[in-house]
Motif scaffolding. Structure first.
Motif, PDB file in Angstrom:
ATOM      1  N   SER A 175       0.610  -0.876   0.168  1.00 29.64           N
ATOM      2  CA  SER A 175      -0.331   0.075  -0.100  1.00 29.64           C
ATOM      3  C   SER A 175       0.478   1.069  -0.401  1.00 29.64           C
ATOM      4  CB  SER A 175      -0.944   0.612   0.612  1.00 29.64           C
ATOM      5  OG  SER A 175      -0.139  -0.161   2.554  1.00 29.64           O
ATOM      6  N   GLY A 176       2.535   1.284   1.689  1.00 36.71           N
ATOM      7  CA  GLY A 176       2.744   2.226   0.721  1.00 36.71           C
ATOM      8  C   GLY A 176       3.667   2.751  -0.313  1.00 36.71           C
ATOM      9  N   MET A 177       4.034   1.526  -1.351  1.00 37.98           N
ATOM     10  CA  MET A 177       4.537   1.501  -3.018  1.00 37.98           C
ATOM     11  C   MET A 177       2.957   2.160  -3.913  1.00 37.98           C
ATOM     12  SD  MET A 177       6.717  -0.992  -5.342  1.00 37.98           S
ATOM     13  CE  MET A 177       5.302  -1.666  -6.019  1.00 37.98           C
ATOM     14  N   LEU A 178       2.344   1.699  -3.499  1.00 36.84           N
ATOM     15  CA  LEU A 178       1.054   2.261  -4.319  1.00 36.84           C
ATOM     16  C   LEU A 178       0.812   3.306  -4.344  1.00 36.84           C
ATOM     17  CD1 LEU A 178      -1.150   1.348  -5.743  1.00 36.84           C
ATOM     18  CD2 LEU A 178      -2.545   1.229  -4.218  1.00 36.84           C
ATOM     19  N   PHE A 179       0.538   4.706  -2.972  1.00 41.73           N
ATOM     20  CA  PHE A 179      -0.058   5.875  -2.912  1.00 41.73           C
ATOM     21  C   PHE A 179       1.220   6.822  -3.364  1.00 41.73           C
ATOM     22  CE2 PHE A 179      -3.341   3.928  -0.740  1.00 41.73           C
ATOM     23  CZ  PHE A 179      -4.587   4.291  -0.664  1.00 41.73           C
ATOM     24  N   ALA A 180       2.278   5.822  -2.563  1.00 41.27           N
ATOM     25  CA  ALA A 180       3.268   7.043  -2.825  1.00 41.27           C
ATOM     26  C   ALA A 180       3.857   7.230  -4.960  1.00 41.27           C
ATOM     27  CB  ALA A 180       4.708   6.502  -2.482  1.00 41.27           C
ATOM     28  N   VAL A 181       3.929   5.794  -5.235  1.00 49.36           N
ATOM     29  CA  VAL A 181       3.982   6.120  -6.698  1.00 49.36           C
ATOM     30  C   VAL A 181       2.821   7.376  -8.026  1.00 49.36           C
ATOM     31  CG1 VAL A 181       4.119   4.964  -9.018  1.00 49.36           C
ATOM     32  CG2 VAL A 181       5.040   4.016  -7.129  1.00 49.36           C
ATOM     33  N   ALA A 182       1.324   6.877  -6.902  1.00 52.92           N
ATOM     34  CA  ALA A 182       0.663   7.762  -7.102  1.00 52.92           C
ATOM     35  C   ALA A 182       0.707   9.295  -7.476  1.00 52.92           C
ATOM     36  CB  ALA A 182      -0.844   7.216  -7.179  1.00 52.92           C
ATOM     37  N   SER A 183       1.103   9.516  -6.160  1.00 57.45           N
ATOM     38  CA  SER A 183       1.435  11.050  -5.641  1.00 57.45           C
ATOM     39  C   SER A 183       2.686  11.342  -6.772  1.00 57.45           C
ATOM     40  CB  SER A 183       2.016  10.848  -4.468  1.00 57.45           C
ATOM     41  OG  SER A 183       3.391  10.227  -4.198  1.00 57.45           O
ATOM     42  N   ALA A 184       2.850  10.786  -7.250  1.00 59.78           N
ATOM     43  CA  ALA A 184       4.538  11.669  -7.733  1.00 59.78           C
ATOM     44  C   ALA A 184       3.315  11.698  -9.502  1.00 59.78           C
ATOM     45  CB  ALA A 184       5.184  10.471  -8.186  1.00 59.78           C
ATOM     46  N   PHE A 185       2.484  11.102 -10.179  1.00 61.70           N
ATOM     47  CA  PHE A 185       1.337  11.986 -10.529  1.00 61.70           C
ATOM     48  C   PHE A 185       0.132  11.963 -10.573  1.00 61.70           C
ATOM     49  CE2 PHE A 185       3.897   7.857 -11.826  1.00 61.70           C
ATOM     50  CZ  PHE A 185       3.921   8.065 -13.266  1.00 61.70           C
ATOM     51  N   SER A 186       0.566  13.581  -9.426  1.00 63.53           N
ATOM     52  CA  SER A 186      -0.652  13.856  -8.633  1.00 63.53           C
ATOM     53  C   SER A 186      -0.472  15.140  -9.770  1.00 63.53           C
ATOM     54  CB  SER A 186      -0.697  14.620  -7.735  1.00 63.53           C
ATOM     55  OG  SER A 186      -0.352  14.096  -6.930  1.00 63.53           O
ATOM     56  N   THR A 187      -2.132  15.365 -10.353  1.00 63.24           N
ATOM     57  CA  THR A 187      -2.575  16.761 -11.397  1.00 63.24           C
ATOM     58  C   THR A 187      -2.410  17.681 -10.291  1.00 63.24           C
ATOM     59  OG1 THR A 187      -4.398  15.922 -11.117  1.00 63.24           O
ATOM     60  CG2 THR A 187      -3.189  15.188 -13.351  1.00 63.24           C
ATOM     61  N   SER A 188      -2.687  18.455  -9.261  1.00 63.99           N
ATOM     62  CA  SER A 188      -3.482  19.054  -8.541  1.00 63.99           C
ATOM     63  C   SER A 188      -3.439  18.724  -6.824  1.00 63.99           C
ATOM     64  CB  SER A 188      -4.349  19.460  -8.336  1.00 63.99           C
ATOM     65  OG  SER A 188      -5.574  18.298  -7.295  1.00 63.99           O
ATOM     66  N   TYR A 189      -2.494  19.729  -6.213  1.00 63.52           N
ATOM     67  CA  TYR A 189      -2.093  20.873  -4.383  1.00 63.52           C
ATOM     68  C   TYR A 189      -2.796  19.445  -4.345  1.00 63.52           C
ATOM     69  CZ  TYR A 189      -0.955  22.379  -0.113  1.00 63.52           C
ATOM     70  OH  TYR A 189      -0.665  22.345   1.096  1.00 63.52           O
ATOM     71  N   MET A 190      -4.426  19.539  -4.130  1.00 63.41           N
ATOM     72  CA  MET A 190      -5.028  18.882  -3.209  1.00 63.41           C
ATOM     73  C   MET A 190      -4.867  17.233  -3.230  1.00 63.41           C
ATOM     74  SD  MET A 190      -6.917  18.327  -1.139  1.00 63.41           S
ATOM     75  CE  MET A 190      -7.552  20.397  -0.739  1.00 63.41           C
ATOM     76  N   MET A 191      -4.841  16.588  -4.660  1.00 60.29           N
ATOM     77  CA  MET A 191      -4.596  15.684  -5.204  1.00 60.29           C
ATOM     78  C   MET A 191      -3.373  14.943  -4.186  1.00 60.29           C
ATOM     79  SD  MET A 191      -4.125  13.558  -8.442  1.00 60.29           S
ATOM     80  CE  MET A 191      -3.837  11.511  -9.149  1.00 60.29           C
ATOM     81  N   PHE A 192      -2.042  15.778  -4.605  1.00 62.16           N
ATOM     82  CA  PHE A 192      -0.946  15.409  -4.000  1.00 62.16           C
ATOM     83  C   PHE A 192      -1.027  15.578  -2.313  1.00 62.16           C
ATOM     84  CE2 PHE A 192       3.013  16.332  -2.322  1.00 62.16           C
ATOM     85  CZ  PHE A 192       4.017  15.849  -2.513  1.00 62.16           C
ATOM     86  N   ALA A 193      -1.429  16.353  -1.691  1.00 64.18           N
ATOM     87  CA  ALA A 193      -1.494  15.914  -0.228  1.00 64.18           C
ATOM     88  C   ALA A 193      -2.780  15.492   0.095  1.00 64.18           C
ATOM     89  CB  ALA A 193      -2.560  17.615   0.755  1.00 64.18           C
ATOM     90  N   VAL A 194      -3.382  15.239  -0.586  1.00 68.33           N
ATOM     91  CA  VAL A 194      -4.248  13.427  -0.302  1.00 68.33           C
ATOM     92  C   VAL A 194      -3.440  12.297   0.145  1.00 68.33           C
ATOM     93  CG1 VAL A 194      -6.486  12.149  -0.500  1.00 68.33           C
ATOM     94  CG2 VAL A 194      -6.854  14.343  -0.111  1.00 68.33           C
ATOM     95  N   LEU A 195      -2.602  12.270  -0.884  1.00 73.69           N
ATOM     96  CA  LEU A 195      -2.119  11.098  -1.480  1.00 73.69           C
ATOM     97  C   LEU A 195      -0.564  10.713  -1.010  1.00 73.69           C
ATOM     98  CD1 LEU A 195      -1.800  10.762  -5.679  1.00 73.69           C
ATOM     99  CD2 LEU A 195      -3.208   9.398  -3.670  1.00 73.69           C
ATOM    100  N   ARG A 196      -0.865  12.069  -0.734  1.00 78.86           N
ATOM    101  CA  ARG A 196       0.587  11.498   0.428  1.00 78.86           C
ATOM    102  C   ARG A 196       0.147  11.530   1.858  1.00 78.86           C
ATOM    103  NH1 ARG A 196       5.980  10.894   0.271  1.00 78.86           N
ATOM    104  NH2 ARG A 196       6.587  12.727   1.552  1.00 78.86           N
ATOM    105  N   PHE A 197      -0.492  12.033   2.219  1.00 79.93           N
ATOM    106  CA  PHE A 197      -1.348  11.671   3.500  1.00 79.93           C
ATOM    107  C   PHE A 197      -1.570   9.989   3.910  1.00 79.93           C
ATOM    108  CE2 PHE A 197      -4.687  10.116   6.007  1.00 79.93           C
ATOM    109  CZ  PHE A 197      -4.881  10.625   6.927  1.00 79.93           C
ATOM    110  N   PHE A 198      -2.076   9.292   2.686  1.00 84.50           N
ATOM    111  CA  PHE A 198      -2.045   7.855   2.696  1.00 84.50           C
ATOM    112  C   PHE A 198      -0.931   7.281   1.929  1.00 84.50           C
ATOM    113  CE2 PHE A 198      -6.736   9.191   1.499  1.00 84.50           C
ATOM    114  CZ  PHE A 198      -7.261   8.055   2.543  1.00 84.50           C
ATOM    115  N   THR A 199       0.241   7.994   1.439  1.00 82.54           N
ATOM    116  CA  THR A 199       1.679   7.310   1.698  1.00 82.54           C
ATOM    117  C   THR A 199       2.069   7.002   3.601  1.00 82.54           C
ATOM    118  OG1 THR A 199       1.873   8.353  -0.053  1.00 82.54           O
ATOM    119  CG2 THR A 199       3.463   7.605   0.683  1.00 82.54           C
ATOM    120  N   GLY A 200       2.245   8.524   3.806  1.00 79.34           N
ATOM    121  CA  GLY A 200       2.575   8.034   4.892  1.00 79.34           C
ATOM    122  C   GLY A 200       1.656   7.701   6.742  1.00 79.34           C
TER     123      GLY A 200
END
Length: 525
Positions: A175-200
C-alpha cells in the motif's frame, strides 16, 4: 519457562536473526528518504514576479530581460529582487536612476512567478506556486504526510497485534508503494496532499512492525545490537538520500526514486518469519514450533528440535488468556501501564519534535542544502555507535536522558550565537542532530523492551503516533520565526529538556527479560 531460554538455546543471534535484519534493512531504507522528502520536493527556489503583465506594446519590447526586471521588480534592502511584489506600472526612469524606488507603488504578482531552476528542475513550489501568501500550503505538505504517519502508526500497531507482524508488513510495503507512486503523478495540490497522507499512513507500518519483529527474535545480550543495526538502516538511507536528491532534481522522479527500494523489499518478504513470541502469546503453538525449528536449523542447532514441542511452548505464557483480543485500552487499564504509556508517549513526542525540528531546518544556516543534509545524516553514524557502547555501560535510561538534555543545550547555544556566524551555528546544529539521533535510536529499543509481548505492538503503535504528532508540528514550529526569530529554537529546546526530564522517570531495562504479559508490568516493574 521464558521465551528467552528457548531463543538462547537455539542461538539468539545466528544466521536466522541476521537474515531478518537484512530483509528489514531493505524495506527500511526508503523510510528516511520519504520522511526527509519535503526538504527537497518542497524546496523554495529563488523567485520573482513574472513581469509580462506590464508589457505595454511599446518601449517594453525594446528592453533586454535584465532591463525589464529593473523597471518591473523592486529591490530588497539586501540587494535581491522582491519575491512577492512588482511595480504597478513600468518604471522606465529606474534605468537611469535605480536607487530611487522606495516610494513607488507596488502590487502583488499579477501573472505568477519566475523561478530559478539552477538547483531544482521542478519542485512543488514551482509546480503550484506555493510562495508568498500560499507559503503555508508548502509547509503543510510535510504536516499532512506526518499526520498520515501518525494515524498509520496507531492502525498498524493494532492490526499487527491482532493479525500478526508478518502479514501487516507486506500490507505496508504494497500500500505504501501504491500511494507513493500515485502521488508522483498528481495533477493538483489537493490530489498530492491526499495521496501523501495515505503514503504516510501506509509506510509507517514498515518501521513499527520490522522493529518489533527484529527485537522479538533475539536474546537479551543482542537486543541492543539489533536496535542499533535497525537504526543504522535509517542512517544509511539518509546519507544516500542526499546523493539521490542531488542527482534527481525533478520532484516527481525523486518520489519514484526513493520509493523503488520497496520493490526488492516485497520480493524478500517471503523469507521474513512471523514473530514466535506473538504466535505463542496468541496460542498458535504449532506455527511457533515451525518457525523455531527453522531458526534452529539455520543456526545449526537442530539437535534441540525435540525440545521445541507445543507442550513446552504452552508453558511460556500462562498467566493471561491466549484467546483474549488486546487493544489500546489495555495501555490505560492498569495503574503501572497507564504511567508507562504517559511517560513513553511524552518522551517520543519530545524526541521527534527536536529531531525533525533540526532536520527540517537544512536551509536555516546559509550553507548548501545537499551538504547540510549529508552532514546531518553522517553525524548519525558516530552517534549511534556511541549509543551501542553506552546502552550497556550506563543503561538505557541514562543514555536517553543524557542525549535529550544535550540536544537542549545545543539548541540553547544556537539561540545566542549571531546569525552571521553561520559555520559555527551549523557545527552546533550538527552536534545537536547527533545527540537527537542518539536519543531516537535509544528510545526505539528502550520502548520495545518496556512493553509486554501481548501489547508490545500496540504500545509501539501508540508511541509512534505520539512521535508523528511531534513530527507533524515541527514544520509549523519553524514558521514561528515570523513571530520572533528565536522562537522556533526556544520551543525545540524546551521540548528536548522536557523529554529528558520525563525519561528519567522510566524503569531501566538493561539485562532484563522482556515482559510477556500486563501482569509482568504490574508485579515486577
Amino acid at each position: 519457562m521464558r521465551f528467552e531460554n528457548i531463543i538462547s538455546e537455539i542461538n539468539g543471534f545466528g544466521r536466522f536473526q541476521k537474515m531478518i535484519l537484512v530483509i528489514s534493512f531493505i524495506g527500511r531504507f526508503t523510510l528516511p528518504c520519504h520522511f526527509m522528502l519535503n526538504n527537497f520536493i518542497a524546496a523554495v527556489p529563488s523567485h520573482h514576479c513574472d513581469p509580462s503583465s506590464l508589457d505595454d506594446g511599446g518601449t517594453w519590447g525594446t528592453l533586454t530581460p535584465a532591463e525589464r526586471l529593473i523597471v518591473s521588480i523592486p529591490v530588497e534592502e539586501d540587494g535581491t529582487l522582491s519575491s512577492c511584489q512588482m511595480f504597478a506600472e513600468p518604471q522606465y526612469h529606474l534605468l537611469f536612476n535605480s536607487s530611487n524606488d522606495t516610494e513607488l507603488p507596488t502590487v502583488s504578482c499579477q501573472s505568477g512567478w519566475v523561478y530559478d531552476n539552477t538547483t531544482f528542475k521542478s519542485t512543488l513550489t514551482s509546480q503550484w506556486d506555493l510562495v508568498c501568501d500560499r507559503r503555508g500550503k508548502n509547509k503543510a505538505t510535510a504536516t499532512i504526510f506526518f499526520i498520515g504517519v501518525m494515524f498509520g502508526a496507531i492502525t498498524f500497531g493494532s492490526l499487527s497485534d491482532r493479525f500478526g507482524r508478518r502479514i501487516m508488513l507486506l500490507v505496508s510495503y504494497l500500500s505504501g508503494m501504491l500511494f507513493a507512486v500515485a502521488s508522483a503523478f498528481s495533477t493538483s495540490y489537493m490530489m498530492f496532499a491526499v495521496l501523501r497522507f495515505f503514503t504516510g499512513f501506509c509506510i509507517t507500518g514498515i518501521v513499527i512492525v520490522s522493529t518489533v519483529l527484529s527485537v522479538e527474535w533475539v536474546d537479551i545480550e543482542n537486543r541492543k545490537l539489533v536496535g542499533v543495526i535497525d537504526s543504522l538502516a535509517w542512517t544509511f538511507g539518509n546519507i544516500a538520500f542526499a546523493g539521490i536528491a542531488y542527482l534527481v532534481t525533478d520532484w516527481r522522479w525523486l518520489i519514484l526514486s526513493v520509493t523503488s527500494p520497496l520493490i526488492p523489499a516485497i520480493f524478500t518478504w517471503r523469507w521474513m518469519p512471523e514473530s514466535a513470541r506473538w504466535l505463542i502469546a496468541n496460542g498458535k503453538l504449532e506455527q511457533a514450533q515451525t518457525y523455531l525449528q527453522k531458526c534452529a536449523k539455520m543456526n545449526q542447532r537442530e539437535e534441540l528440535n525435540h525440545r521445541l514441542k507445543p507442550e513446552t511452548l504452552s508453558t511460556i505464557v500462562v498467566t493471561e488468556r491466549k484467546d483474549r483480543a488486546y487493544s489500546y485500552l489495555d495501555l490505560i487499564r492498569t495503574p503501572k501501564m497507564r504511567k508507562l504509556a504517559l511517560h513513553t508517549g511524552t518522551v517520543w513526542f519530545c524526541v521527534a519534535t527536536a529531531f525533525y525540528g533540526i532536520s527540517f531546518n537544512i536551509t536555516g544556516f546559509g550553507l548548501n542544502i545537499y551538504l547540510t543534509q549529508f552532514t546531518y545524516a553522517f553525524i548519525e553514524l558516530p552517534a549511534k555507535l556511541t549509543v551501542y557502547y553506552l546502552l550497556d555501560k550506563i543503561g538505557r535510561r541514562y543514555t536517553e536522558v543524557g542525549s535529550l538534555l544535550s540536544v537542549g543545550v545545543c539548541l540553547g547555544i544556537n539561540i545566542v550565537i549571531p546569525k552571521d556566524m553561520s559555520i559555527f551555528r551549523t557545527v552546533v546544529a550538527i552536534t545537536g542532530k547527533g545527540f537527537s539521533s542518539a536519543s531516537f535510536a535509544t528510545v526505539v529499543l528502550y520502548s520495545s523492551e518496556l512493553y509486554p509481548t501481548v501489547i508490545r505492538q500496540n504500545g509501539m503503535g501508540y508511541n509512534s503516533f505520539m512521535a508523528r504528532l511531534g513530527v507533524a508540528v515541527a514544520p509549523l514550529i519553524l514558521l514561528l520565526d515570523d513571530v520572533w526569530k528565536h522562537l522556533p529554537q526556544v520551543v525545540l529546546c524546551s521540548a528536548a529538556v522536557l523529554g529528558g526530564m520525563v525519561a528519567s522517570r522510566l524503569a531501566e531495562t538493561r539485562d532484563r527479560c522482556l515482559p510477556e504479559t500486563i501482569e509482568d508490568i504490574e508485579e515486577q516493574w
